[in-house]
Design an enzyme around this catalytic site. Structure first.
Site, PDB file in Angstrom:
ATOM      1  N   TYR A  50       0.841  -1.198   0.000  1.00  0.00           N
ATOM      2  CA  TYR A  50       0.000   0.000   0.000  1.00  0.00           C
ATOM      3  C   TYR A  50       0.867   1.235   0.000  1.00  0.00           C
ATOM      4  CZ  TYR A  50      -4.824  -1.456   0.393  1.00  0.00           C
ATOM      5  OH  TYR A  50      -6.061  -1.925   0.110  1.00  0.00           O
ATOM      6  N   GLU A  52      -0.879   4.563  -0.103  1.00  0.00           N
ATOM      7  CA  GLU A  52      -1.884   5.643  -0.142  1.00  0.00           C
ATOM      8  C   GLU A  52      -1.226   6.982   0.129  1.00  0.00           C
ATOM      9  OE1 GLU A  52      -5.319   5.013   2.312  1.00  0.00           O
ATOM     10  OE2 GLU A  52      -5.788   3.130   1.300  1.00  0.00           O
ATOM     11  N   ASP A 196      -9.796  14.755 -23.269  1.00  0.00           N
ATOM     12  CA  ASP A 196      -9.520  13.334 -23.014  1.00  0.00           C
ATOM     13  C   ASP A 196      -8.786  12.825 -24.252  1.00  0.00           C
ATOM     14  OD1 ASP A 196      -9.506  10.603 -22.908  1.00  0.00           O
ATOM     15  OD2 ASP A 196     -11.613  10.393 -22.337  1.00  0.00           O
ATOM     16  N   THR A 222      -5.531   7.545 -21.112  1.00  0.00           N
ATOM     17  CA  THR A 222      -5.108   6.220 -20.670  1.00  0.00           C
ATOM     18  C   THR A 222      -3.635   6.089 -21.034  1.00  0.00           C
ATOM     19  OG1 THR A 222      -5.852   5.341 -22.783  1.00  0.00           O
ATOM     20  CG2 THR A 222      -7.331   5.053 -20.901  1.00  0.00           C
ATOM     21  N   LYS A 225      -2.920   2.783 -24.814  1.00  0.00           N
ATOM     22  CA  LYS A 225      -3.323   2.744 -26.230  1.00  0.00           C
ATOM     23  C   LYS A 225      -2.100   3.109 -27.073  1.00  0.00           C
ATOM     24  CE  LYS A 225      -8.204   3.653 -25.281  1.00  0.00           C
ATOM     25  NZ  LYS A 225      -8.406   4.229 -23.945  1.00  0.00           N
ATOM     26  N   ARG A 231      -2.116  -0.935 -18.688  1.00  0.00           N
ATOM     27  CA  ARG A 231      -3.473  -0.404 -18.604  1.00  0.00           C
ATOM     28  C   ARG A 231      -3.549   0.550 -17.425  1.00  0.00           C
ATOM     29  NH1 ARG A 231      -5.943  -3.162 -22.120  1.00  0.00           N
ATOM     30  NH2 ARG A 231      -7.878  -2.068 -21.770  1.00  0.00           N
TER      31      ARG A 231
END
Ligand code: DSN
Length: 413
Positions: A50, A52, A196, A222, A225, A231
């Site tokens: 983790y 965070e 976007d 993203t 692509k 991803r």
């Protein structure tokens, strides 16, 4: 213990998928083949922890190396896009978009975008998506004749609704986006401009599409692509206050612990995208899309907007054969070893699970090394698949031909 020893069921399925990828041509415009370096980082021990918070401001101990990794990813992202701030934590494009919405708007605020059916994305206000459940979308249109963004419609909607935000950037739009024109309209009504660029991010980095900066207030993308990373999502901006709002929106607004193995893989991919070879790759992606588009048009296919200026094209199958649907075409292509997706064309009379079009793109085949002449060959194969779509034996023969092309152009190893 290896995966095969620990779980042979999953190991076998992964091996089969590897084989599927090796032996088929990937023409889905939003997909690519990452390097083994990216895959190694994504499959690393960084999945164990983790982290965070943000670098040097974590809620867990033991995050020193994670701070270094995330800082490198941030610096590389800023360098790639020439902007001041980057948040590399979004798990996906959809969560990047929702975080950007949360940074710029309050629930119920109005925004305008292109709808899904015209080439937008479901996170741009599709009625079942959080973007529509918690914010208020309305849509501008494509010009009915040219099938390009209708800036009169953008301006009219903006002046009518005085939205808090105007959203540009699309999933099935094959033309250059004029970010400056969008910003001009946003300024006229005091709206934020969000871009976007999930599909074209790699083109922006490789100099094959104008940058959304300095025009957009917030840019999302993203990373998997044309950018050819793992991803995931990414948010970029230039304004300090907006950056703070973005950071708050991503964590703790929408997400908890970041996927640090994926952030490391993003850093690796960004490092690759900053190399000169990447620019050559991206220029080839666009050349290949042009060659595929020309190959299809000379064989009688109509492309939405009459062609492409980026990495993708939308084939309106009706001009070739009024009975041919996107669903039938995509299925026949898969049987022949070409992977694509059905896609609605503007004002498509057929429902989204049938459609009149297929969307094709060249990021993955270009990664394999195909060039313009090979893309013309792919257009010929596409045409033969359509002609033989109800002949299983013919599709098997074409499948062998596609496998041979795949053998000549192996995936990155
Ligand atoms: N679903 C993606 C695409 O295929 O375009 C967009 O996120």
């Amino acid at each position: 213990m290896t995966l095969t020893q620990a779980d042979s069921q999953i190991a076998t399925l992964i091996q089969k998928e590897q084989m599927r990828q090796e032996t088929t041509l990937e023409l889905i415009a939003s997909e690519n083949h990452v390097s083994t370096a990216v895959m190694e980082a994504a499959g690393s021990c960084l999945t164990n922890k983790y982290a965070e918070g943000y670098p040097a401001a974590r809620y867990y101990q033991g995050c020193g190396f994670y701070d270094e990794i995330e800082s490198i990813a941030i610096e590389r992202a800023k360098h790639m896009f020439g902007c001041r701030f980057a948040n590399v934590q979004p798990h996906s494009g959809a969560s990047a978009n929702l975080s950007a919405f949360m940074a710029m708007m309050k629930p119920g605020d109005q925004f305008i975008s292109l709808n899904l059916a015209s080439g937008g994305h479901l996170s741009h206000g599709m009625k079942l998506n959080a973007s529509a459940l918690y914010f208020k979308p309305a849509h501008y249109e494509l010009d009915a004749k040219t099938e390009l963004i209708d800036f009169d419609s953008v301006r009219a909607k903006a002046h009518e609704l005085k939205p808090k935000m105007i959203l540009c950037g699309y999933s099935a739009y094959s033309r250059i986006i004029d970010f400056a024109k969008f910003r001009q309209i946003a300024d006229e009504v005091g709206a934020y401009l969000m871009a976007d660029i999930a599909h074209i991010a790699g083109l922006v980095v490789g100099g094959a599409h104008p940058s959304p900066f300095p025009h957009a207030h917030v840019v999302t993308t993203t990373t998997h692509k044309t950018l050819r990373g793992p991803r995931g999502g990414l948010i970029l901006c230039n304004d300090e206050e907006l950056n703070k709002a973005v950071n708050r929106a991503v964590f703790p607004g929408l997400q908890g612990g970041p996927l640090m193995h994926i952030i490391a893989a993003k850093a690796v991919a960004f490092g690759e995208a900053l190399k000169p070879e990447y620019k050559t790759y991206i220029q080839q992606v666009v050349k290949n899309a042009g060659a595929l588009a020309n190959g299809l048009m000379k064989r009688g296919y109509r492309l939405v907007s009459g062609g492409t200026e980026n990495h993708l094209m939308l084939v309106d199958l009706r001009a070739k054969d009024a009975e041919l649907t996107g669903a039938e075409a995509a299925l026949a292509l898969e049987k022949a070893g070409i992977i694509a997706n059905m896609n609605g064309v503007p004002n498509d009379p057929r429902p989204p699970k049938v459609t009149s079009g297929v969307r094709l793109g060249t990021p993955a085949t270009t990664t394999r090394g195909l060039k313009e002449a090979d893309m013309d060959n792919v257009a010929g194969i596409f045409d033969r698949v359509m002609a033989n779509r109800r002949d299983p034996a013919a599709l098997v023969r074409i499948r062998a031909e596609v496998a041979e092309v795949c053998r000549r152009f192996p995936m990155p190893h």
